[in-house]
Design a protein around this motif. Structure first.
Motif: not given
Length: 384
Positions: A7-20
C-alpha cells in the motif's frame, strides 16, 4: 507482514526531499554545468527540456549530470584534450546518455512495487511532483562561481509545481527499515539468492593500462551506477581485484581531473589529493603531449584553490576535499555474505554496488541495488 508495504506509495519516500535544481537542456553549456555543480554543493543536477520561463509550456526532466560526466567529456579524445575551452562551450546535452529511460516521471500515487519494477527495468531516478504552496512566479537562484553567475531554476514549474527524485538508494534504505517483514530473505547469502553478476560481465581494466583506456567504461559505469574494477590480469577468470575507478569519486573532483586521466595509469589515483610529485608527473606528461590548454586549466584551478581561504571555500569544494581524502579501496564482500549485510555495506559507503571476491582477492563478480531490488520485488509480487 510484507503485504503491508504494497500500500506504500512513492510519496512516502518524498518526505523531506529538497526540490530539484535544474539546468536547461536548450540553453545551458558544459561550463554552466561545471559552475552550477561547484556552487550547489550537490553531486548531481537535473537537466530539463524547458527554459522555465512563463510561457505555459510543460517541462520534462531528460537526465542528470555530475562532474564525472564533465571529466569524461573533456578527456574522451585528442580533440577535447587539445581544446578543453571549446569543449566547455558545448551544450550541456552532450553530457547526457543517449537513452532517456534513466529518468522517469511518476505520480506521487505510484506504488512501491511499481517503483521497484521501474528501477529493475532501467530507471535510475524517479521524478516525483511534490506538494508546494501556491506560487505565481517562478523563482531563480543565481549561483556564483569563478565563471560568473549561472541561472539555475529552483524547479518551480507550471502551476507552481516542484519536483524531487527518488533514487535506487532511497528505495533500498526504505526496504531496509522494514527488513524484518521479509524474513527469512535477509539472512540468505547472495550466492544462494543467485544475484551475483559474474566477473566476466563486470567493467574491468588492468591496473597497468592507461586510465584513458577506461574512459568508455567509466561512462558506461555512470549509466549503470557502478564502477570500473581495476584488476591484475584483465580477462583472466582468476583476475584479482586491486581497486576501482569510481565515477562517484570522480564526481567529487574538478574538471582538471581530465588531465590526470589522460596521463596516468588505471592504477594511479586520478583524484585523491595526490602529492605534489604526482602532480608534477601529470604536468610533465601534459607538456610532452603538447596539451597546453589542459595544463593551463590545471594550473588555473590549482591557483584558485590555493588562493582561497577556508572561509571562502564553497560547500561543494569542502565536501570534495573530505571525500577525496577517504580511502579509494573498493567495497567488497564474499559470496557467503547475507543479503542484509551487503545492503548495509552499500548504504554505509553510499554506493549502489558491492564487489564480490574470494579470500585470495579473486574477483567473483558484483552485486548491485538492482539485483537486490529484483529479489524484494519478486517477494512482494508473490505476496500480492
Amino acid at each position: 507482514m510484507a503485504v503491508s508495504l504494497l500500500s506504500r506509495e512513492v510519496s512516502d519516500l518524498c518526505l523531506g526531499k529538497p526540490p530539484l535544481r535544474c539546468l536547461s537542456a536548450a540553453s545551458a553549456t558544459v561550463s554552466d554545468a561545471v559552475s552550477a555543480l561547484k556552487s550547489s554543493g550537490e553531486p548531481f543536477l537535473s537537466v530539463w527540456s524547458c527554459n522555465h520561463e512563463d510561457d505555459g509550456s510543460e517541462c520534462e526532466c531528460v537526465g542528470k549530470i555530475c562532474m564525472a560526466d564533465v571529466i569524461c567529456h573533456l578527456s574522451k579524445d585528442e580533440k577535447t584534450l587539445l581544446s578543453p575551452s571549446a569543449a566547455l562551450k558545448a551544450p550541456v546535452s552532450v553530457l547526457l546518455p543517449e537513452t532517456r529511460a534513466l529518468v522517469v516521471h511518476v505520480q506521487p500515487s505510484c506504488s512501491l512495487l511499481e517503483a521497484i519494477d521501474l528501477i529493475i527495468r532501467g530507471a535510475q531516478n524517479l521524478v516525483v511532483p511534490i506538494q508546494t504552496k501556491s506560487i505565481t512566479k517562478r523563482r531563480h537562484q543565481k549561483l556564483q562561481s569563478q565563471n560568473g553567475a549561472v541561472s539555475v531554476t529552483a524547479s518551480v514549474h507550471k502551476n507552481g509545481r516542484q519536483f524531487c527524485w527518488i533514487t535506487q538508494e532511497d528505495i533500498v534504505r526504505f526496504l531496509l527499515g522494514s527488513i524484518g517483514l521479509f524474513s527469512p530473505l535477509p539472512s540468505i547469502s547472495i550466492a544462494d539468492l543467485g544475484i551475483i553478476n559474474s566477473s566476466s560481465s563486470v567493467l574491468a581494466v588492468d591496473y597497468s593500462s592507461s586510465a584513458a583506456m577506461a574512459i568508455p567504461a567509466i561512462s558506461l559505469a555512470l549509466t549503470e551506477q557502478t564502477a570500473v574494477a581495476v584488476v591484475d590480469g584483465a580477462g583472466d577468470p582468476k583476475m584479482a581485484l586491486i581497486g576501482e575507478i569510481s565515477p562517484m569519486k570522480l564526481a567529487c573532483c574538478d574538471e582538471s581531473a581530465a588531465g590526470a586521466l589522460a596521463t596516468l595509469s588505471a592504477g594511479d589515483p586520478a583524484c585523491k589529493g595526490p602529492p605534489e610529485s604526482l602532480l608534477r608527473v601529470v604536468r610533465n606528461r601534459l607538456e610532452d603531449k603538447w596539451l597546453v590548454e589542459m595544463l593551463s586549466l590545471m594550473d588555473s584551478l590549482s591557483s584558485t584553490a590555493s588562493g582561497s581561504s577556508s572561509d571562502e571555500e564553497s560547500p561543494a569544494r569542502t565536501a570534495s576535499n573530505r571525500r577525496s581524502a577517504s580511502s579509494s579501496a573498493a567495497i567488497v564482500c564474499n559470496p557467503k555474505s547475507s543479503l542484509m549485510a551487503v545492503m548495509i555495506q552499500a548504504i554505509a559507503h553510499r554506493v549502489n554496488y558491492v564487489w564480490v571476491i574470494e579470500k585470495d582477492c579473486t574477483l567473483v563478480g558484483i552485486v548491485t541495488f538492482v539485483d537486490m531490488l529484483k529479489v524484494f520485488g519478486q517477494f512482494l509480487g508473490n505476496t500480492n
